[in-house]
Scaffold this motif. Structure first.
Motif, short mmCIF file in Angstrom:
data_model
loop_
_atom_site.label_atom_id
_atom_site.label_comp_id
_atom_site.label_asym_id
_atom_site.label_seq_id
_atom_site.Cartn_x
_atom_site.Cartn_y
_atom_site.Cartn_z
N ASP A 1 0.95 -1.24 0.48
CA ASP A 1 -0.04 0.05 0.58
C ASP A 1 0.89 1.30 0.22
OD1 ASP A 1 -1.85 1.63 0.11
OD2 ASP A 1 -2.76 0.67 1.95
N ALA A 2 1.36 1.99 -1.28
CA ALA A 2 1.73 3.02 -1.70
C ALA A 2 2.87 2.86 -0.81
CB ALA A 2 0.93 4.34 -0.40
N CYS A 3 3.64 2.08 -1.85
CA CYS A 3 5.54 1.84 -1.02
C CYS A 3 5.79 2.08 -2.13
CB CYS A 3 4.65 -0.16 -0.68
SG CYS A 3 4.32 0.44 1.33
N GLU A 4 6.58 1.30 -2.13
CA GLU A 4 8.70 1.91 -2.94
C GLU A 4 9.40 1.37 -3.70
OE1 GLU A 4 10.82 5.70 -5.43
OE2 GLU A 4 9.49 5.75 -3.83
N ASN A 5 9.97 0.02 -4.06
CA ASN A 5 10.59 -0.39 -4.30
C ASN A 5 10.59 -1.69 -2.86
OD1 ASN A 5 12.16 1.91 -6.12
ND2 ASN A 5 13.58 2.54 -4.01
N VAL A 6 9.75 -2.67 -4.03
CA VAL A 6 9.80 -3.68 -3.18
C VAL A 6 9.84 -5.24 -3.95
CG1 VAL A 6 7.89 -5.26 -2.46
CG2 VAL A 6 7.42 -2.39 -2.07
N ILE A 7 10.12 -6.10 -3.41
CA ILE A 7 10.81 -7.24 -4.41
C ILE A 7 10.06 -8.65 -3.02
CG2 ILE A 7 12.43 -9.37 -4.86
CD1 ILE A 7 14.24 -7.10 -5.41
N LEU A 8 8.95 -8.76 -4.26
CA LEU A 8 8.55 -9.94 -3.17
C LEU A 8 8.28 -11.41 -3.90
CD1 LEU A 8 6.14 -11.78 -1.92
CD2 LEU A 8 4.08 -10.62 -3.10
N GLN A 9 8.92 -12.43 -3.45
CA GLN A 9 9.67 -13.16 -4.06
C GLN A 9 9.65 -14.88 -3.30
OE1 GLN A 9 13.84 -14.28 -4.75
NE2 GLN A 9 13.11 -14.37 -7.35
N GLY A 10 8.94 -15.77 -4.23
CA GLY A 10 8.80 -16.67 -4.10
C GLY A 10 7.44 -17.40 -2.58
N ALA A 11 6.80 -16.53 -2.35
CA ALA A 11 5.45 -16.70 -1.53
C ALA A 11 4.70 -17.65 -1.71
CB ALA A 11 4.81 -15.25 -0.82
N THR A 12 3.56 -18.28 -1.02
CA THR A 12 2.47 -18.47 -1.20
C THR A 12 1.86 -18.47 -0.04
OG1 THR A 12 4.19 -20.35 -1.84
CG2 THR A 12 1.64 -21.82 -0.65
N PHE A 13 0.25 -17.71 -0.95
CA PHE A 13 -0.86 -17.51 -0.10
C PHE A 13 -2.37 -19.50 -0.45
CE2 PHE A 13 2.25 -14.20 -1.87
CZ PHE A 13 1.99 -13.33 -0.65
N ASP A 14 -3.39 -18.58 0.39
CA ASP A 14 -4.24 -19.72 0.23
C ASP A 14 -5.30 -19.02 1.68
OD1 ASP A 14 -6.21 -21.64 0.48
OD2 ASP A 14 -4.71 -23.40 0.30
N VAL A 15 -5.80 -17.34 1.21
CA VAL A 15 -6.27 -16.53 2.28
C VAL A 15 -7.78 -16.58 0.97
CG1 VAL A 15 -4.08 -15.39 2.12
CG2 VAL A 15 -5.82 -15.41 0.34
N GLY A 16 -8.89 -15.85 2.54
CA GLY A 16 -9.90 -15.20 2.14
C GLY A 16 -10.38 -14.53 1.35
N ASP A 17 -9.13 -13.83 1.25
CA ASP A 17 -9.47 -12.30 0.08
C ASP A 17 -8.32 -12.55 -1.01
OD1 ASP A 17 -11.20 -10.11 -1.03
OD2 ASP A 17 -11.37 -9.69 1.28
N ASP A 18 -8.08 -11.14 -1.44
CA ASP A 18 -7.71 -10.64 -2.35
C ASP A 18 -6.12 -11.38 -1.69
OD1 ASP A 18 -8.65 -10.12 -4.84
OD2 ASP A 18 -8.65 -7.65 -3.61
N ALA A 19 -5.04 -12.23 -2.46
CA ALA A 19 -3.80 -12.55 -2.29
C ALA A 19 -2.63 -11.43 -2.38
CB ALA A 19 -3.28 -13.97 -2.84
#
Length: 484
Positions: free
Chosen positions: A263-281
């Motif tokens: 949310d309103a962030c800059e310079n982000v790396i998201l790698q190798g994550a696994t999601f199993d959730v109740g809304d947007d991943a």
């Protein structure tokens, strides 16, 4: 039973980091710069995101009197350990094997919270431990309970290791009857709590403290964030963030049970994550309506790679809160399996903001419940499986202004989807059509084909959509739609 305004449920994110610099959630460390591959041929300029500088100093949580028996409250031990480390310039706070009950954990500069294998941090369900603070949620300024893990104005912080962080969300969250299996719903009723007037929403209790705050590869060793009261991970107004090799889980019926909201962030790396959730991943946001435009902080320069999403309302999602703008994102090598929607872009009149310069490449999808790809500028707060798509001939004419959202310059390449209710659905605003989209080397099997409404300058090149009826693309209210 009717819930009045003082009793509305106000849930909290499992972890919120605000104005933080160099934040890492990861399972391991490497000396060389491991993300060089992600920067090759990058279509926008982005500085290299580096891991926080954490001193080698190490202390155990047990040194501060903590007991990992699942019954002893260790809030004070966490606070003293983190404060002591930060005062000395930082270091690693090691949480050993055990079940560590605690109240909120506030991270300070220079501190790494490291969970050893079989370490489980469980946050207490005692609502009095979570004070009401001024913060920002779903893109608007408001008062809410302090998140179980939080940081404000800190730098060089991290969460690492192989353990589990559990937010005890079942004690906080509301549950909609339509989302819960019969046995879950029956057990909730037996447990107490209160129901909405229509008897279709269960709340934990009538006097819920948070209500008074409302202001208007699983095989990898990794940290697991699970069972959050609302959003699981929420980096906000932050920069230089690495999130790597984590598992994020929430019950599939969890209202607002998002995986991560960047949310309103800059310079982000998201790698190798696994999601199993109740809304947007994986959800990208930048503020909502007037508050979002006033803050004016875009979400930009994001690299999202090798993530897997199972259940969730959307795999990769932008919006609907995007009033500060979203730009410069590259999404690569993701897999979405059994997700409601694969690639989801959503907003509505009143937001404002521009979403642009997004490159999505090498995405594999299977058994998508609703849309493989959707742009919906008539988003009304419902999951894609609940909402009715399309517009009517009576749609009134509006004039574009500062409150009109805009989506442009978004590119899809090497997309494969084996099974979806709808292949590609683009539903723009007549006063500000979705524009400048490219789809290249796309293969989708779906019940319905391509539908385009209120869009311009859209190119479909080497796009194959297989439907039972051999559906031809449907195009209305649009210009310069090209099929090659």
């Amino acid at each position: 039973m009717t819930l009045n305004s003082s009793r509305k449920i106000q849930t909290i994110a499992l972890i919120t980091a605000i104005l933080a610099v160099s934040v890492v959630f990861t399972a391991g460390k490497k000396k060389s710069y491991e993300f060089a591959e992600l920067y090759e041929n990058l279509p926008f300029k982005m500085e290299r995101v580096r891991r926080p500088a954490i001193p080698s100093r190490t202390v155990s949580l047990t040194s501060y009197g903590a007991v990992g028996d699942g019954m002893t409250l260790n809030t004070e031990a966490f606070a003293k350990a983190i404060s002591g480390l930060s005062a000395k310039g930082g270091g690693h706070l090691v949480v050993p094997e055990g079940i560590w009950l605690t109240g909120p954990i506030t991270l300070l500069s220079g501190v790494d919270l490291h969970l050893e294998e079989n370490a489980i941090i469980v946050f207490s369900a005692d609502q009095d431990l979570y004070p009401i603070i001024n913060t920002n949620f779903e893109g608007q300024d408001m008062r809410r309970c302090l998140s179980p893990i939080n940081a404000l104005g800190q730098k060089n912080i991290s969460i690492t290791g192989k353990g589990i962080i559990d937010g005890s969300g079942d004690k906080w969250r509301e549950v909609k009857k339509q989302n819960a299996p019969p046995k879950v719903w029956k057990d909730l009723i037996k447990s107490g709590g209160v129901l909405s007037e229509k008897q279709d929403v269960w709340f934990p209790d009538e006097g819920y403290k948070a209500a008074r705050a409302t202001s208007g590869n699983f095989n990898k060793p990794a940290v697991t964030f699970q069972n959050s009261p609302a959003w699981n991970i929420h980096p906000l107004f932050s920069r230089n963030i690495i999130i790597k090799d984590i598992n994020v889980r929430n019950p599939y019926y969890a209202t607002n049970g998002d995986g991560i909201d960047i949310d309103a962030c800059e310079n982000v790396i998201l790698q190798g994550a696994t999601f199993d959730v109740g809304d947007d991943a994986i959800c990208i946001k930048s503020g909502k309506d007037e508050d979002g435009r006033r803050h004016g902080i875009p979400c930009r320069n994001l690299l999202i790679d090798r993530c897997t999403v199972y259940h969730g309302h959307g795999g990769f999602v932008v919006g609907s809160e995007m009033s500060g703008g979203v730009e410069n994102i590259k999404v690569t090598r993701n897999c979405y399996l059994g997700t409601d929607v694969g690639l989801r872009f959503k907003s509505t009149r009143g937001r404002g903001g521009v979403v642009r310069n997004i490159w999505i490449d090498d995405i594999k999808m299977k058994d998508i419940i609703a849309n493989a790809v959707i742009f919906n500028l008539f988003y009304a707060g419902k999951a894609a499986t609940e909402a009715k798509g399309g517009t009517t001939a009576e749609e009134p004419v509006f004039k574009a202004d500062i409150t009109t959202p805009e989506f442009c310059g978004i590119h899809f390449k090497d997309i494969v989807c084996n099974g979806a209710a709808s292949a590609i659905f683009i539903n723009g605003l007549p006063e500000k059509p979705v524009r400048d989209l490219t789809f290249t080397d796309v293969v989708i099997s779906a019940d319905k084909g391509i539908e385009v409404n209120a869009a311009c300058d859209i190119v479909f090149e080497r796009v194959t959509v297989n439907t039972p009826g051999g559906d031809a693309p449907k195009v209305t209210g649009s210009e310069r739609i090209s099929f090659k």
